[in-house]
Design a protein around this motif. Structure first.
Motif, PDB file in Angstrom:
ATOM      1  N   ARG A   1      -7.027   9.945  -0.677  1.00  0.00           N
ATOM      2  CA  ARG A   1      -6.531   8.694  -1.249  1.00  0.00           C
ATOM      3  C   ARG A   1      -6.763   8.718  -2.757  1.00  0.00           C
ATOM      4  O   ARG A   1      -7.891   8.827  -3.221  1.00  0.00           O
ATOM      5  CB  ARG A   1      -7.253   7.497  -0.621  1.00  0.00           C
ATOM      6  N   LEU A   2      -5.694   8.619  -3.504  1.00  0.00           N
ATOM      7  CA  LEU A   2      -5.779   8.617  -4.950  1.00  0.00           C
ATOM      8  C   LEU A   2      -6.065   7.213  -5.462  1.00  0.00           C
ATOM      9  O   LEU A   2      -5.731   6.219  -4.810  1.00  0.00           O
ATOM     10  CB  LEU A   2      -4.476   9.136  -5.555  1.00  0.00           C
ATOM     11  N   LYS A   3      -6.683   7.142  -6.631  1.00  0.00           N
ATOM     12  CA  LYS A   3      -6.971   5.845  -7.231  1.00  0.00           C
ATOM     13  C   LYS A   3      -5.673   5.073  -7.448  1.00  0.00           C
ATOM     14  O   LYS A   3      -4.667   5.630  -7.874  1.00  0.00           O
ATOM     15  CB  LYS A   3      -7.689   6.032  -8.571  1.00  0.00           C
ATOM     16  N   GLY A   4      -5.710   3.803  -7.136  1.00  0.00           N
ATOM     17  CA  GLY A   4      -4.538   2.963  -7.329  1.00  0.00           C
ATOM     18  C   GLY A   4      -3.598   2.913  -6.147  1.00  0.00           C
ATOM     19  O   GLY A   4      -2.626   2.155  -6.165  1.00  0.00           O
ATOM     20  N   MET A   5      -3.870   3.732  -5.107  1.00  0.00           N
ATOM     21  CA  MET A   5      -3.005   3.698  -3.934  1.00  0.00           C
ATOM     22  C   MET A   5      -3.234   2.424  -3.132  1.00  0.00           C
ATOM     23  O   MET A   5      -4.364   1.937  -3.029  1.00  0.00           O
ATOM     24  CB  MET A   5      -3.271   4.917  -3.030  1.00  0.00           C
ATOM     25  N   SER A   6      -2.194   1.894  -2.544  1.00  0.00           N
ATOM     26  CA  SER A   6      -2.315   0.738  -1.663  1.00  0.00           C
ATOM     27  C   SER A   6      -3.131   1.112  -0.433  1.00  0.00           C
ATOM     28  O   SER A   6      -3.009   2.232   0.080  1.00  0.00           O
ATOM     29  CB  SER A   6      -0.919   0.270  -1.237  1.00  0.00           C
ATOM     30  N   PRO A   7      -3.984   0.206   0.048  1.00  0.00           N
ATOM     31  CA  PRO A   7      -4.768   0.504   1.258  1.00  0.00           C
ATOM     32  C   PRO A   7      -3.905   0.872   2.455  1.00  0.00           C
ATOM     33  O   PRO A   7      -4.352   1.582   3.362  1.00  0.00           O
ATOM     34  CB  PRO A   7      -5.530  -0.798   1.507  1.00  0.00           C
ATOM     35  N   SER A   8      -2.671   0.413   2.471  1.00  0.00           N
ATOM     36  CA  SER A   8      -1.780   0.709   3.592  1.00  0.00           C
ATOM     37  C   SER A   8      -0.962   1.984   3.381  1.00  0.00           C
ATOM     38  O   SER A   8      -0.250   2.422   4.287  1.00  0.00           O
ATOM     39  CB  SER A   8      -0.825  -0.463   3.816  1.00  0.00           C
ATOM     40  N   ALA A   9      -1.073   2.589   2.191  1.00  0.00           N
ATOM     41  CA  ALA A   9      -0.300   3.794   1.893  1.00  0.00           C
ATOM     42  C   ALA A   9      -0.875   5.005   2.638  1.00  0.00           C
ATOM     43  O   ALA A   9      -2.078   5.113   2.847  1.00  0.00           O
ATOM     44  CB  ALA A   9      -0.301   4.059   0.394  1.00  0.00           C
ATOM     45  N   LYS A  10      -0.004   5.905   3.017  1.00  0.00           N
ATOM     46  CA  LYS A  10      -0.420   7.116   3.703  1.00  0.00           C
ATOM     47  C   LYS A  10      -1.144   8.041   2.733  1.00  0.00           C
ATOM     48  O   LYS A  10      -0.671   8.265   1.613  1.00  0.00           O
ATOM     49  CB  LYS A  10       0.814   7.827   4.285  1.00  0.00           C
TER      50      LYS A  10
END
Length: 222
Positions: A68-77
């Motif tokens: 998980r990259l910084k700034g990614m939405s919690p729901s993003a894959k």
């Protein structure tokens, strides 16, 4: 990096053998059914050989450690990190030191993108005299995708240099036990060595690099 190189590392490989053939080649007693396709992409299932209780096991896992990259939405894959650039980096070193997290990735060939942007084609590489061979890898259990694996990369040899400056850490058949059981220095040695040029078979094709949705170019960042 020269302008002819693809931006990514190894993001596509083939396994054109049945589970029974893979099991026989790698000394697995009980082959399992797998939903892995003949062409394997990051974020999709592939077959992996590992050891458990002193015996080799053939298992289906997802290719790529979830990140998980910084700034990614919690729901993003999460992004699949499917290549290991340096075994001494924090993301990998703890697993690499422990033999139980090492694995063999069976394959019959791997591809790199070649050509101008927007019209890249697939160039396939295989090992001379080895219709089935192994790529050195690590695996772990993940909360997101269950068991996952990633393949170790190294500097290319001269056979691959016209297409890319990196290549998978390929193992000879008599290297398998040492990769799975050797010391940390042993496996660093595999990443540092140069695979023989004369064992690489190159097949250039007119196949477009991206043939379907999901065939991503995900570079190794670690």
């Amino acid at each position: 990096m020269a302008s002819t190189y693809a931006a990514a590392m190894c993001n596509l490989y083939q396994l054109r053998k049945s589970a029974a053939e893979v099991a026989a080649h790698f000394g697995v007693d009980s082959p399992v059914q797998s939903n892995a396709g003949e062409e394997v992409y990051p974020g999709y299932p592939g077959m992996v050989v590992r050891e458990e209780a002193g015996a080799r096991v053939l298992q289906s896992m997802v290719w790529g450690f979830p990140l998980r990259l910084k700034g990614m939405s919690p729901s993003a894959k999460p992004k699949p990190v499917n290549n290991i650039a340096d075994l001494t980096k924090p993301m990998w070193v703890g697993l690499a030191r422990k033999p139980e997290w090492r694995c063999l990735i069976p394959l019959t060939g791997f591809a790199e993108a070649e050509g101008a942007k927007g019209s890249k084609t697939r160039t396939w590489f295989s090992v001379k005299g080895s219709p089935l061979f192994a790529w050195a890898g690590l695996w772990r259990d993940s909360a997101e995708w269950g068991p996952v694996y990633s393949g170790v990369m190294t500097d290319c040899n001269e056979a691959i240099r016209p297409v890319h400056d990196r290549m998978p850490v390929l193992l000879h058949r008599d290297d398998h036990d040492r990769w799975l059981h050797g010391s940390f220095d042993d496996i660093l040695g595999f990443q540092a060595r140069c695979f023989p040029d004369d064992l690489i078979v190159t097949e250039r094709t007119r196949e477009p690099w991206v043939k379907r949705k999901g065939a991503v170019e995900q570079a190794a960042l670690f």
